[in-house]
Design an enzyme around this catalytic site. Structure first.
Site, mmCIF file in Angstrom:
data_model
loop_
_atom_site.group_PDB
_atom_site.id
_atom_site.type_symbol
_atom_site.label_atom_id
_atom_site.label_comp_id
_atom_site.label_asym_id
_atom_site.label_seq_id
_atom_site.Cartn_x
_atom_site.Cartn_y
_atom_site.Cartn_z
ATOM 1 N N TYR A 123 34.810 39.391 42.396
ATOM 2 C CA TYR A 123 35.541 39.037 43.644
ATOM 3 C C TYR A 123 37.098 38.867 43.330
ATOM 4 C CZ TYR A 123 36.790 36.106 47.378
ATOM 5 O OH TYR A 123 37.479 35.366 48.758
ATOM 6 N N ASP A 148 42.287 40.907 36.503
ATOM 7 C CA ASP A 148 42.417 39.679 37.615
ATOM 8 C C ASP A 148 41.746 38.423 36.815
ATOM 9 O OD1 ASP A 148 42.194 37.698 39.279
ATOM 10 O OD2 ASP A 148 40.856 38.832 40.688
ATOM 11 N N LYS A 176 45.092 29.764 40.671
ATOM 12 C CA LYS A 176 44.291 28.813 40.335
ATOM 13 C C LYS A 176 45.183 27.681 39.425
ATOM 14 C CE LYS A 176 39.956 30.849 41.501
ATOM 15 N NZ LYS A 176 39.051 29.877 42.592
HETATM 16 C C1 LIG Z 1 38.811 36.387 40.233
HETATM 17 C C2 LIG Z 1 39.491 35.943 41.557
HETATM 18 N N1 LIG Z 1 40.324 36.560 41.898
HETATM 19 C C3 LIG Z 1 40.961 36.387 43.013
HETATM 20 C C4 LIG Z 1 40.426 35.328 43.789
HETATM 21 C C5 LIG Z 1 40.981 35.083 45.142
HETATM 22 O O1 LIG Z 1 42.022 33.669 44.993
HETATM 23 P P1 LIG Z 1 42.434 32.655 46.328
HETATM 24 O O2 LIG Z 1 40.971 32.017 46.843
HETATM 25 O O3 LIG Z 1 43.355 31.959 45.742
HETATM 26 O O4 LIG Z 1 42.997 33.500 47.311
HETATM 27 C C6 LIG Z 1 39.529 34.344 43.445
HETATM 28 C C7 LIG Z 1 39.156 33.058 43.882
HETATM 29 O O5 LIG Z 1 38.156 32.528 43.756
HETATM 30 C C8 LIG Z 1 39.045 34.603 41.919
HETATM 31 O O6 LIG Z 1 38.071 34.053 41.497
#
Ligand SMILES: Cc1ncc(COP(=O)(O)O)c(C=O)c1O
Length: 426
Positions: free
Chosen positions: A142, A237, A265
């Protein structure tokens, strides 16, 4: 009807599903969600006043636990100086200096307001810099909810049964090619099938949105080599792993270099912050230096920067946090495995550092297909049993448990006992 149930009934009339982010609706565990009134250290309290040991930790940001004094005081100070200026500020420089000092292979930082925005912008940068359109991602990973990335996605998109969203034009989705995590051959065949066309391979270096699945030995190294061979950029990511696996994130933990790294985060300390980072030559492709446009009214917000900077400084100055949270997560994972064996219930406990997850699966879980084979209904029962015993977990099978520095050995023991009792009750 309890206070949370009453609030949920009202919420459902005015917000889709009663929530502002789908997983919070508890649909995957067939319950009404707890409405949280406050949090401190390792605990959250719901509107009824019940206390829970919290392993959601706001989905990762609260690595020091809730309401940490260093962060609270930094925010209080920043609030006194004004909430937003739309102009450069000292703290933005300081946090970018700190991040480039801690994280390998990044020389410049662009702050945004969420992980979604960070990844979306990183992809635009990769496409702009390479002049290529195709993107390779992994099924069950994700990366936020932008159009290009809601294709075979994980997390609540997966739990909710819509890993590929309605509303994403086919013209956009077709540029996102899907490979299998821990399967280099699946990446290689996509690269071979689209010669000279793939801008980037994006990966969660530790998959944490299909439950937690670590990279097999050689997987990340293999991605690096394939990207080099095909002239594609490698995007890590690190929205979850950044500043969680250590100050240098997954690049340092696994010794593999990425071209672009995204954060969220933890770098916001609980405030809405994301960032994408890379070498100077790549980042100078971004406006106002270069042709890749990206901007934000509230980007680098002074209060958010104060929170993030305080948390990152604390982590930099107290590196023992990492050994402590890893040791607590290991202790918990070991006890959970022992309980599963004792009760004869097939549960695979995966752990990388302070991230862990139990899969109610009959096999080891090293790939998306294994994760998908887990028993989500059994997870739902387990979730309810744990909640009843004062343990707040992610309300879905395909998520991580986060251990924070505010947890203690005693709380880990309490959690392990609750897990044992919950399994006995299944
Ligand atoms: C690995 C990863 N990338 C991107 C995101 C997206 O971040 P946000 O929820 O702050 O938009 C998340 C959200 O959980 C994530 O776990």
């Amino acid at each position: 009807m309890g206070v949370s149930e009453e609030l949920f009934e009202r919420a459902k009339l005015v917000m889709p599903g009663g929530v502002n982010s789908p997983v919070r609706a508890y649909r995957a565990v067939n319950m009404a969600p707890r409405f949280i009134a406050r949090a401190d250290g390792p605990f959250v309290w719901d509107e009824e006043g019940s206390r829970y040991i919290d392993y959601v930790c706001s989905w990762g940001p609260m690595i020091l636990g809730h309401n940490h004094p260093a962060i609270r005081e930094a925010v209080e100070q920043a609030v006194k100086d004004g909430l937003s200026f739309g102009a450069p500020t000292r703290r933005e420089v300081e946090i970018a200096e700190l991040m480039t000092g801690c994280v390998p292979n990044i020389e410049m930082v662009r702050m945004v307001n969420s992980g979604t925005e960070a990844v979306m912008s990183a992809i635009r940068l990769a496409r702009g810099a390479t002049g290529r359109d195709e993107l390779i991602k992994f099924e069950g990973c994700y990366h936020g909810h932008s159009d290009s990335l809601l294709v075979n996605a994980g997390s609540s998109a997966l739990a909710g049964g819509c890993p590929s969203s309605a509303g994403v034009p086919e013209d956009i989705a077709r540029h996102t090619l899907t490979a299998q995590f821990n399967d280099l051959a699946s990446v290689e065949s996509l690269l071979d099938a689209h010669p000279g066309a793939v801008a980037a391979v994006i990966v969660e270096p530790v998959a944490a949105n299909m439950g937690v699945i670590g990279p097999d030995k050689g997987f990340l190294e293999g991605l690096r080599a394939l990207c080099d061979k095909h002239g594609a950029l490698l995007i890590f990511d690190e929205v979850i792993t950044g500043f969680r696996l250590g100050l240098g994130g997954a690049q340092e933990y696994y010794g593999v270099r990425a071209d672009i790294v995204t954060f969220g985060k933890i770098i916001g300390g609980g405030m809405p912050v994301g960032a994408y980072c890379a070498s100077r030559s790549l980042m100078e492709q971004v406006a106002p230096c270069g042709p890749v446009y990206q901007a934000g009214t509230l980007s680098g917000n002074p209060v958010a920067m104060a929170a993030g900077l305080a948390q990152l400084r604390y982590l930099r100055d107290n590196p023992q946090v990492y050994t402590e949270i890893d040791a607590m997560a290991k202790k918990l994972a070991d006890s959970m495995r022992a309980s599963a064996e004792k009760h004869g219930i097939p549960v695979a406990i995966n752990r990388v550092g302070s991230l862990l997850s139990p899969f109610f699966a009959p096999t080891e879980v090293t790939a998306f297909v294994d994760a998908k084979g887990s028993d989500a209904q059994r997870y739902a029962k387990y979730f309810a049993e744990m909640l009843r015993r004062g343990i707040a977990l992610a309300p879905a099978q395909f998520e991580a448990m986060f251990v924070s520095a505010a947890h203690t050995d005693k709380l880990i023991d309490e959690t392990a006992s609750a897990f044992d009792a919950a399994l006995a009750a299944l």
